[in-house]
Scaffold this motif. Structure first.
Motif, PDB file in Angstrom:
ATOM      1  N   GLY A 287       0.833  -1.208   0.000  1.00 22.05           N
ATOM      2  CA  GLY A 287       0.000   0.000   0.000  1.00 22.05           C
ATOM      3  C   GLY A 287       0.864   1.253   0.000  1.00 22.05           C
TER       4      GLY A 287
ATOM      5  N   GLU B  22      -7.236  -0.986   6.157  1.00 24.18           N
ATOM      6  CA  GLU B  22      -7.992  -0.910   4.887  1.00 24.18           C
ATOM      7  C   GLU B  22      -8.168  -2.277   4.243  1.00 24.18           C
ATOM      8  OE1 GLU B  22      -6.897   1.806   1.834  1.00 24.18           O
ATOM      9  OE2 GLU B  22      -6.791   3.514   3.202  1.00 24.18           O
TER      10      GLU B  22
ATOM     11  N   VAL C  93       2.085   1.661   5.951  1.00 19.45           N
ATOM     12  CA  VAL C  93       1.780   2.923   6.644  1.00 19.45           C
ATOM     13  C   VAL C  93       0.330   3.290   6.339  1.00 19.45           C
ATOM     14  CG1 VAL C  93       2.430   5.344   6.948  1.00 19.45           C
ATOM     15  CG2 VAL C  93       4.191   3.663   6.344  1.00 19.45           C
ATOM     16  N   THR C  94      -0.496   3.323   7.354  1.00 18.83           N
ATOM     17  CA  THR C  94      -1.944   3.592   7.246  1.00 18.83           C
ATOM     18  C   THR C  94      -2.619   2.745   6.163  1.00 18.83           C
ATOM     19  OG1 THR C  94      -1.706   5.519   5.769  1.00 18.83           O
ATOM     20  CG2 THR C  94      -1.701   5.951   8.122  1.00 18.83           C
TER      21      THR C  94
ATOM     22  N   GLY D 205       0.880   3.666  -1.960  1.00 18.25           N
ATOM     23  CA  GLY D 205       0.212   4.892  -2.389  1.00 18.25           C
ATOM     24  C   GLY D 205       1.107   5.666  -3.353  1.00 18.25           C
TER      25      GLY D 205
ATOM     26  N   ALA E 122      -2.478  -7.216  -1.380  1.00 26.18           N
ATOM     27  CA  ALA E 122      -1.766  -7.810  -0.244  1.00 26.18           C
ATOM     28  C   ALA E 122      -2.077  -9.296  -0.110  1.00 26.18           C
ATOM     29  CB  ALA E 122      -2.166  -7.086   1.038  1.00 26.18           C
TER      30      ALA E 122
ATOM     31  N   ASP F 256       0.964  -1.791  -4.638  1.00 24.48           N
ATOM     32  CA  ASP F 256      -0.337  -1.182  -4.350  1.00 24.48           C
ATOM     33  C   ASP F 256      -1.382  -1.809  -5.255  1.00 24.48           C
ATOM     34  OD1 ASP F 256      -1.016   1.690  -2.716  1.00 24.48           O
ATOM     35  OD2 ASP F 256      -2.563   0.944  -4.097  1.00 24.48           O
ATOM     36  N   ILE F 257      -2.589  -1.891  -4.739  1.00 17.14           N
ATOM     37  CA  ILE F 257      -3.690  -2.494  -5.488  1.00 17.14           C
ATOM     38  C   ILE F 257      -4.235  -1.521  -6.539  1.00 17.14           C
ATOM     39  CG2 ILE F 257      -5.557  -1.754  -3.935  1.00 17.14           C
ATOM     40  CD1 ILE F 257      -6.608  -4.629  -4.018  1.00 17.14           C
ATOM     41  N   GLU F 258      -3.973  -0.220  -6.353  1.00 16.47           N
ATOM     42  CA  GLU F 258      -4.523   0.826  -7.226  1.00 16.47           C
ATOM     43  C   GLU F 258      -3.491   1.305  -8.240  1.00 16.47           C
ATOM     44  OE1 GLU F 258      -7.310   2.417  -7.735  1.00 16.47           O
ATOM     45  OE2 GLU F 258      -8.509   1.455  -6.174  1.00 16.47           O
TER      46      GLU F 258
ATOM     47  N   PHE G   3       6.415   7.655   1.760  1.00 14.54           N
ATOM     48  CA  PHE G   3       7.512   7.136   2.590  1.00 14.54           C
ATOM     49  C   PHE G   3       8.517   6.326   1.781  1.00 14.54           C
ATOM     50  CE2 PHE G   3       3.820   7.883   5.193  1.00 14.54           C
ATOM     51  CZ  PHE G   3       4.349   8.620   6.238  1.00 14.54           C
TER      52      PHE G   3
HETATM   53  C1  SAM Z   1      -4.291   5.551   3.106  1.00 13.47           C
HETATM   54  S1  SAM Z   1      -3.364   5.056   1.718  1.00 13.47           S
HETATM   55  C2  SAM Z   1      -1.720   5.100   2.369  1.00 13.47           C
HETATM   56  C3  SAM Z   1      -0.670   5.283   1.301  1.00 13.47           C
HETATM   57  C4  SAM Z   1       0.766   5.381   1.829  1.00 13.47           C
HETATM   58  N1  SAM Z   1       1.135   4.210   2.581  1.00 13.47           N
HETATM   59  C5  SAM Z   1       0.935   6.634   2.671  1.00 13.47           C
HETATM   60  O1  SAM Z   1       1.044   6.505   3.902  1.00 13.47           O
HETATM   61  O2  SAM Z   1       0.948   7.729   2.103  1.00 13.47           O
HETATM   62  C6  SAM Z   1      -3.693   3.306   1.611  1.00 13.47           C
HETATM   63  C7  SAM Z   1      -3.104   2.652   0.376  1.00 13.47           C
HETATM   64  O3  SAM Z   1      -3.240   1.230   0.512  1.00 13.47           O
HETATM   65  C8  SAM Z   1      -3.657   0.682  -0.724  1.00 13.47           C
HETATM   66  N2  SAM Z   1      -4.351  -0.573  -0.454  1.00 13.47           N
HETATM   67  C9  SAM Z   1      -5.533  -0.753   0.186  1.00 13.47           C
HETATM   68  N3  SAM Z   1      -5.848  -2.036   0.255  1.00 13.47           N
HETATM   69  C10 SAM Z   1      -4.834  -2.714  -0.329  1.00 13.47           C
HETATM   70  C11 SAM Z   1      -4.588  -4.105  -0.560  1.00 13.47           C
HETATM   71  N4  SAM Z   1      -5.474  -5.050  -0.189  1.00 13.47           N
HETATM   72  N5  SAM Z   1      -3.442  -4.461  -1.197  1.00 13.47           N
HETATM   73  C12 SAM Z   1      -2.561  -3.505  -1.587  1.00 13.47           C
HETATM   74  N6  SAM Z   1      -2.739  -2.189  -1.394  1.00 13.47           N
HETATM   75  C13 SAM Z   1      -3.867  -1.788  -0.765  1.00 13.47           C
HETATM   76  C14 SAM Z   1      -4.530   1.774  -1.325  1.00 13.47           C
HETATM   77  O4  SAM Z   1      -4.666   1.635  -2.724  1.00 13.47           O
HETATM   78  C15 SAM Z   1      -3.789   3.041  -0.919  1.00 13.47           C
HETATM   79  O5  SAM Z   1      -2.837   3.431  -1.874  1.00 13.47           O
END
Ligand code: SAM
Length: 148
Positions: A5, A81, A76-77, A7, A60, A29-31, A11
């Motif tokens: 994730g 999710e 990180v955060t 993003g 993930a 990342d998934i997106e 970081f």
């Molecule tokens: C709140 S953002 C945090 C992004 C980055 N870690 C930061 O702190 O700036 C959460 C990120 O997790 C990704 N994400 C959410 N679920 C996920 C999953 N199952 N597998 C991979 N990435 C995931 C989202 O696409 C998003 O980019």
């Protein structure tokens, strides 16, 4: 190292510089849109020295790595999710080397912010060992290890 994730890479560049040229950061990342933003960030002149980040568009739940192949995984955060956190933790455990680290960082303004005790309970319930923590109520990192 693997960042789950990543993003737009708030970081990732710091970690890539910290591990140095002999280390590597897989930014997953998934997106796809988030990875596009990280790609654009890496193309900026101030980041052209960074050559050790590989972008991966996966969830993930399906980490494209061999068993016991990574030194560390961090998020990180992100952890809250993930709907099936136990499934993700199972994958993380699979790809970590014995004794490898899992770092989970949470920041208070995040709408999914969990208490530190909640994070510790969720992760240790899946067999990870608590190795330490830092920070405060507003932002913390908890470090776990995969058993040797
Ligand atoms: C709140 S953002 C945090 C992004 C980055 N870690 C930061 O702190 O700036 C959460 C990120 O997790 C990704 N994400 C959410 N679920 C996920 C999953 N199952 N597998 C991979 N990435 C995931 C989202 O696409 C998003 O980019």
């Amino acid at each position: 190292m693997l960042e789950i994730g990543c993003g737009s890479g708030a970081f990732t560049t710091f970690v890539a510089r910290a591990v140095g040229p002999t280390g590597k950061v897989y930014a997953l990342d998934i997106e796809p849109k988030m990875l596009d933003q990280l790609k654009a960030k890496l193309a900026r002149p101030e980041n052209r020295d960074i050559k050790n980040i590989e972008l991966i568009n996966k969830s993930a739940y399906e980490l494209p790595f061999a068993d016991a192949s990574l030194d560390a995984v961090y998020m990180v955060t992100v952890f809250q999710e993930i709907p099936d956190r136990n499934r993700a933790l199972g994958e993380i455990k699979r790809v970590l080397k014995p004794g490898g680290f899992l770092g989970i960082t949470e920041l208070f303004p995040d709408p999914d912010y969990p208490w530190k005790s909640t994070t510790i309970k969720q992760v240790t319930a899946q067999g990870f060992l608590l190795d330490g923590s830092s920070g405060n109520f507003w932002n913390y990192t908890v470090r776990f290890r995969k058993a040797q």
